[in-house]
Write an enzyme that holds these catalytic residues in place. Structure first.
Site, PDB file in Angstrom:
ATOM      1  N   THR A  91      25.833 -14.657   2.828  1.00 38.25           N
ATOM      2  CA  THR A  91      24.841 -15.700   3.102  1.00 38.25           C
ATOM      3  C   THR A  91      24.750 -16.022   4.595  1.00 38.25           C
ATOM      4  OG1 THR A  91      26.510 -17.384   2.655  1.00 38.25           O
ATOM      5  CG2 THR A  91      25.080 -16.765   0.826  1.00 38.25           C
TER       6      THR A  91
ATOM      7  N   LEU B  85      24.488 -14.889   8.829  1.00 37.06           N
ATOM      8  CA  LEU B  85      23.473 -14.146   9.573  1.00 37.06           C
ATOM      9  C   LEU B  85      23.753 -12.648   9.544  1.00 37.06           C
ATOM     10  CD1 LEU B  85      20.944 -14.911  11.119  1.00 37.06           C
ATOM     11  CD2 LEU B  85      22.314 -15.273  13.158  1.00 37.06           C
ATOM     12  N   VAL B  86      24.995 -12.253   9.790  1.00 34.74           N
ATOM     13  CA  VAL B  86      25.345 -10.831   9.774  1.00 34.74           C
ATOM     14  C   VAL B  86      25.357 -10.311   8.339  1.00 34.74           C
ATOM     15  CG1 VAL B  86      27.160  -9.136  10.281  1.00 34.74           C
ATOM     16  CG2 VAL B  86      26.623 -10.925  11.949  1.00 34.74           C
TER      17      VAL B  86
ATOM     18  N   SER C  31      30.370 -21.256  -0.033  1.00 36.64           N
ATOM     19  CA  SER C  31      29.141 -20.505  -0.300  1.00 36.64           C
ATOM     20  C   SER C  31      29.084 -19.941  -1.716  1.00 36.64           C
ATOM     21  CB  SER C  31      29.001 -19.350   0.694  1.00 36.64           C
ATOM     22  OG  SER C  31      28.997 -19.846   2.004  1.00 36.64           O
TER      23      SER C  31
ATOM     24  N   CYS D 157      29.769  -6.924  19.401  1.00 36.14           N
ATOM     25  CA  CYS D 157      28.337  -6.614  19.571  1.00 36.14           C
ATOM     26  C   CYS D 157      28.003  -6.028  20.944  1.00 36.14           C
ATOM     27  CB  CYS D 157      27.508  -7.872  19.332  1.00 36.14           C
ATOM     28  SG  CYS D 157      28.188  -9.344  20.137  1.00 36.14           S
TER      29      CYS D 157
ATOM     30  N   GLN E 111      23.565 -12.815  26.705  1.00 35.06           N
ATOM     31  CA  GLN E 111      23.771 -12.763  25.261  1.00 35.06           C
ATOM     32  C   GLN E 111      22.956 -13.798  24.496  1.00 35.06           C
ATOM     33  OE1 GLN E 111      28.363 -11.635  26.052  1.00 35.06           O
ATOM     34  NE2 GLN E 111      27.870 -11.914  23.907  1.00 35.06           N
TER      35      GLN E 111
ATOM     36  N   SER F 172      21.988 -15.934  18.650  1.00 29.76           N
ATOM     37  CA  SER F 172      22.238 -15.497  17.275  1.00 29.76           C
ATOM     38  C   SER F 172      23.638 -14.895  17.135  1.00 29.76           C
ATOM     39  CB  SER F 172      21.173 -14.495  16.824  1.00 29.76           C
ATOM     40  OG  SER F 172      21.094 -13.430  17.746  1.00 29.76           O
TER      41      SER F 172
ATOM     42  N   LYS G 168      37.390  -8.477  25.218  1.00 30.03           N
ATOM     43  CA  LYS G 168      36.973  -7.566  24.147  1.00 30.03           C
ATOM     44  C   LYS G 168      36.170  -6.414  24.737  1.00 30.03           C
ATOM     45  CE  LYS G 168      36.117 -11.282  20.861  1.00 30.03           C
ATOM     46  NZ  LYS G 168      34.970 -12.012  20.278  1.00 30.03           N
TER      47      LYS G 168
ATOM     48  N   HIS H 234      20.996  -8.822  22.695  1.00 30.84           N
ATOM     49  CA  HIS H 234      21.785  -8.985  23.917  1.00 30.84           C
ATOM     50  C   HIS H 234      21.283  -7.997  24.968  1.00 30.84           C
ATOM     51  CE1 HIS H 234      24.424 -11.475  21.693  1.00 30.84           C
ATOM     52  NE2 HIS H 234      25.411 -10.647  21.453  1.00 30.84           N
TER      53      HIS H 234
ATOM     54  N   ASN I 208      21.627  -7.662  18.586  1.00 33.21           N
ATOM     55  CA  ASN I 208      23.055  -7.937  18.388  1.00 33.21           C
ATOM     56  C   ASN I 208      23.433  -8.110  16.931  1.00 33.21           C
ATOM     57  OD1 ASN I 208      21.374 -10.317  18.930  1.00 33.21           O
ATOM     58  ND2 ASN I 208      23.217 -11.496  18.491  1.00 33.21           N
TER      59      ASN I 208
END
Lengths: 326, 326
Positions: B12, B14-15, B41, B130, B157, B160, B204, B233, B306
């Protein structure tokens, strides 16, 4: 105290109106002031020190008046048409356009950095590009101490750099001032493209940084990007020094640098941000850290109000230094 | 054609919801699919191939089901709690969090770059950060040909990347998701700060780029910045090569690179832009030009969605490669 006769060209624009405001704020010693503009803006009213002035239309005779200093902020075409003419009449021109900046007989001045160059002027002093001004205020004291070898600039530039049209494109989601929508977008395109693949803005940063730091040997590259920010440009600057350094000394140098305020504490989410620095006079530096990919390198985040320190304030500071020398 | 049993965690979000959409779009051979989430969720409805599924609450027994591949997109805490458990039951976990990425026995995979690493997995495959994904898609073919010596990243970036909360902060001018206002601002702050002055996001990019390119010798530095962009991005990348090159060859390499689309013509105001690339699968590269400050250097502008290539699409591509190997 001696007072001076000033002319302001382009006083109804974003930079010009800020020049007027800053002359008031800083109590510049003004005897008479003239507001000049092209036909389009002539007849407008400009208020200065609680007095209304009618903007006069520019023509060849405008500079026959008794003017000491003319602040040009009416675009490159006006500078081209009237800059040398005004200088030939004994007026000192402080020009905000890019027209004269790289001329060898024109000083390109950021007062905190190279105020001494002012005295070499032959009637014209150039105000540097906005992004360059804030960069060199932060970089000059570091160059003095650790000698800069190479700089990589990536910029995050506010739409006010394009004047009122830029602000309108951002606020209303228009595509008039820019080639593409700026709202919710990032445009790697500031000023026009050159044959070498760089934009004029990128080459300005490269060339002007070298001229102001008086060091043609510094290696510089730049990527200039317009972002959906109203006021204040931000710069991600990667710097390689010739000399080794302690990061604490970089902090100290920046904390004591004229025109610089260090704002740097990650733990407290403290770093320079465009929305905070709008309307401020200083150049704010944060995210100061060693670049572990180099023997002697650092990264910096440098933010300043592009209309004030990046243009209007710097021009008025030049005028102040100029009268100190007179 | 063999079909597989999948589980999607965080469907549920975004990704996660984009993973579901991409599984449909790419006609992934699904036999059964389970949607799992934390209590918050559980009970939501997810539509997949015109069928409604109820999201089940995660617990220790969730992975006793007959699942071949579990796509984890429910945050680091869920990955920590259930990642190794799922793997211990013979399920291959494709994890979107940063938790396992630097583990030496966990492959960190961008299919265009190092699909071969997938077969070394011990039940967990990590989906990279990302910004790193889009960077290495562009850099890998250049590294193969010219050998990369050093990289300087500056990022632009989209909000989102912080999920629905980031979008809300931007759209409504709130300060809930971020430490400061993101509207009309640029925040040099993505993920939390570390003691060395870098953010986790910056580290990262540095660490993951090296791992994916399988070259611990590449020197890398990064400055990560959040800008008021919704999706996609953008990266300003400065690259130093060991080998000399013709810029035409850089173009050719990029034009033939898997997953890359070159969009680069300054004269026609053509360059990759976030608003164009939202919803696209490829990594877009433009502003390709020689860096005159180095013997063998270039600058690039690299843009990708992204949420798709930077997260959901890459995870599904890993799953596709995985079943090719089965």
């Amino acid at each position: 105290m001696k007072k001076y006769n000033l002319a302001v060209l382009g006083a109804t624009g974003l930079v010009g109106s800020t020049i007027v405001k800053i002359l008031e704020e800083r109590k510049f010693p003004v005897e008479n002031i003239y507001f000049l503009a092209s036909k389009k803006s002539a007849g407008s009213i400009v208020n200065f020190q609680n007095k209304d002035y009618v903007v006069e239309e520019l023509n060849e005779k405008s500079f026959d008046k008794d003017i000491d200093i003319a602040l040009f902020a009416a675009g490159g075409a006006i500078s081209e048409k009237y800059g040398k003419l005004a200088a030939s009449k004994g007026i000192t021109v402080i020009d905000n356009s890019s027209l004269f900046r790289m001329d060898t007989d024109v000083p390109l001045v950021v007062p905190e950095v190279n105020a001494d160059s002012i005295k070499e002027n032959n009637g014209i002093i150039a105000n540097p590009n906005c992004t360059t001004i804030q960069a060199v205020v932060a970089l000059k004291p570091l160059d003095d101490k650790f000698k800069i070898k190479r700089i990589v600039y990536s910029t995050y530039q506010a739409v006010s750099g394009s004047g009122l049209g830029g602000l309108k494109d951002l606020e209303e989601g228009n595509v008039e001032c820019y080639a593409h929508q700026i709202q919710f977008n990032a445009l790697p395109h500031v000023d026009s493209f050159l044959e070498n693949g760089y934009t004029k803005e990128e080459m300005k940063m490269i060339d002007e940084t070298r001229k102001i730091l008086k060091n043609e040997d510094i290696k510089i590259t730049a990527t200039c990007v317009r972002v959906p920010v109203k006021y204040a440009h931000s710069l991600s600057i990667n710097v390689e020094f010739e000399k080794p350094f302690d990061i604490e000394d970089v902090y100290k140098v920046l904390e004591n640098a004229p025109g610089v305020i260090v704002r740097d504490n990650g733990e407290e989410n403290l770093y320079p941000m465009a929305i905070d620095i709008e309307g401020k006079d200083s150049v704010y530096v944060g995210r100061i850290r060693k670049d572990f990919s180099l023997e002697n390198g650092i990264n910096l985040w440098v933010v300043a109000d592009n209309i004030r320190k990046g243009a209007a304030l710097n021009a008025v500071q030049i005028a102040e230094k100029l009268i100190d020398l007179k």
